[in-house]
Enzyme design. Structure first.
Site, PDB file in Angstrom:
ATOM      1  N   GLY A 176      -1.181  -2.537   2.244  1.00 22.61           N
ATOM      2  CA  GLY A 176      -0.643  -3.222   1.066  1.00 22.61           C
ATOM      3  C   GLY A 176      -0.783  -2.304  -0.144  1.00 22.61           C
ATOM      4  O   GLY A 176      -0.060  -1.328  -0.246  1.00 22.61           O
ATOM      5  N   SER A 187      -2.366   3.496   5.528  1.00 24.29           N
ATOM      6  CA  SER A 187      -1.546   3.282   4.348  1.00 24.29           C
ATOM      7  C   SER A 187      -2.470   3.011   3.153  1.00 24.29           C
ATOM      8  O   SER A 187      -3.357   3.818   2.881  1.00 24.29           O
ATOM      9  CB  SER A 187      -0.552   2.148   4.600  1.00 24.29           C
ATOM     10  OG  SER A 187       0.428   2.076   3.613  1.00 24.29           O
ATOM     11  N   TRP A 188      -2.299   1.896   2.440  1.00 21.63           N
ATOM     12  CA  TRP A 188      -3.263   1.556   1.397  1.00 21.63           C
ATOM     13  C   TRP A 188      -4.675   1.478   1.972  1.00 21.63           C
ATOM     14  O   TRP A 188      -5.653   1.834   1.298  1.00 21.63           O
ATOM     15  CB  TRP A 188      -2.907   0.231   0.722  1.00 21.63           C
ATOM     16  CG  TRP A 188      -4.081  -0.409   0.050  1.00 21.63           C
ATOM     17  CD1 TRP A 188      -4.773  -1.505   0.466  1.00 21.63           C
ATOM     18  CD2 TRP A 188      -4.724   0.027  -1.162  1.00 21.63           C
ATOM     19  NE1 TRP A 188      -5.813  -1.784  -0.394  1.00 21.63           N
ATOM     20  CE2 TRP A 188      -5.808  -0.854  -1.403  1.00 21.63           C
ATOM     21  CE3 TRP A 188      -4.505   1.078  -2.045  1.00 21.63           C
ATOM     22  CZ2 TRP A 188      -6.645  -0.716  -2.497  1.00 21.63           C
ATOM     23  CZ3 TRP A 188      -5.356   1.220  -3.135  1.00 21.63           C
ATOM     24  CH2 TRP A 188      -6.401   0.330  -3.353  1.00 21.63           C
ATOM     25  N   HIS A 239       6.014   5.108   9.758  1.00 18.60           N
ATOM     26  CA  HIS A 239       4.824   4.636   9.048  1.00 18.60           C
ATOM     27  C   HIS A 239       3.951   3.693   9.865  1.00 18.60           C
ATOM     28  O   HIS A 239       2.731   3.668   9.684  1.00 18.60           O
ATOM     29  CB  HIS A 239       5.291   3.918   7.771  1.00 18.60           C
ATOM     30  CG  HIS A 239       4.187   3.393   6.916  1.00 18.60           C
ATOM     31  ND1 HIS A 239       3.356   4.214   6.191  1.00 18.60           N
ATOM     32  CD2 HIS A 239       3.767   2.108   6.660  1.00 18.60           C
ATOM     33  CE1 HIS A 239       2.473   3.474   5.520  1.00 18.60           C
ATOM     34  NE2 HIS A 239       2.711   2.206   5.789  1.00 18.60           N
TER      35      HIS A 239
END
Length: 294
Positions: A37, A93-94, A263
């Site tokens: 996120g 990711s985040w 991703h």
């Protein structure tokens, strides 16, 4: 022992404004999973928690006291609450941003790192994905511009529409082959609101870091920690330039650039390498962890 008996569910009042939902297995090598996120909500004792404002943590979609260092403090509070000495930190990711930040701040509490889709939250990375870059690869997807006032305003219907559009853009670009089923998640108004509001707030505030490039500037503090880094070659959400910079600063970490992946952790090449990383640390660290917790 049943599955329910072997799982601990804990609602932790981390601060006066935040109530986090945490799930944990009761035994095994502890690993904390940091979701993406931000706002996106066994051999291992797997510890999951919904970050501030995300998933089932309350208040939902809240931006109050929702900063990177506040989340790092939450992770430490969970570690203490669950009586964990050191753990494997897993994030993509985040989640990789948060994992690296936590490791830099609390290196003595990190037994190993498993990282995917590296994101250092620099302006160049956000501009690539939300201004001009990824849009050249996905011109047919919903493109997001200047949504701050809409996502943080009082008009509930405008906020809802913008949240759905923002989330659709990210989900549409998250795999090498766009998954129509995955796009349906963006139609969940509550999830889309959490995801879009919190994510945009972090990005517009450049992760609340004291300076741009803070993570890469502090890699020296964690080079002694065993780590596996997995990156999709065609990741347009977190492009490979950042992981390449990290690799050059941290050559000791095991690094895999997956030739046919984007991703998502669900893509085959990425998923395989993450499983192998989990197996590696189970072998290398599992015995010591079991001995220490019996």
């Amino acid at each position: 022992m049943t599955k329910e008996e072997d799982r601990q569910t804990d609602r932790q009042d981390i601060a006066t404004t935040t109530d986090l939902l945490a799930l944990s297995r009761s035994r095994g090598l502890p690993v904390v999973f940091l979701h993406g996120g931000p706002g996106g909500g066994v051999v291992y004792r797997i510890i999951l928690f919904d970050q501030r404002g995300a998933g089932k943590s309350t208040p939902t979609a809240s931006l109050e006291d929702n900063t990177t260092l506040a989340l790092v403090a939450d992770i430490e509070a969970l570690r203490t609450r669950l009586d964990v000495d050191r753990w494997v930190v897993f994030g993509g990711s985040w989640g990789s941003t948060l994992a690296l930040t936590y490791a830099i701040r609390h290196a003595d509490r990190v037994a190993a790192l498993v990282l995917r889709a590296i994101f250092a939250l620099r302006k160049s990375e956000s501009d690539w994905f939300y201004q001009s870059g990824a849009s050249h690869v996905f011109p047919d997807a919903c493109f997001i511009r200047a949504y701050h006032l809409r996502l943080t305003g009082d008009d509930a219907e405008v906020r809802r529409r913008c949240g759905v559009e923002w989330s659709t853009w990210e989900l549409a670009t998250s795999q090498l082959y766009t998954d129509p089923e995955l796009l349906k998640r963006a139609q969940n108004d509550t999830w889309a609101d959490q995801f879009a509001r919190i994510e945009y707030n972090y990005f517009v505030n450049e992760g609340f870091f004291e300076k741009e490039g803070w993570i890469l500037d502090n890699v020296e503090k964690i080079r002694h920690i065993p780590a596996v880094i997995v990156q999709g070659r065609y990741d347009v959400v977190c492009p490979a330039t950042t992981v390449w910079e990290l690799h050059r600063k941290w050559p000791e970490a095991e690094f895999h650039l997956i030739a046919d992946a984007g991703h998502s952790a669900k893509e085959e090449g990425i998923r395989k390498r993450l499983v192998l990383a989990a197996d590696r640390f189970a072998r290398e660290l599992g015995g010591a962890a079991a001995a220490g917790h019996e």
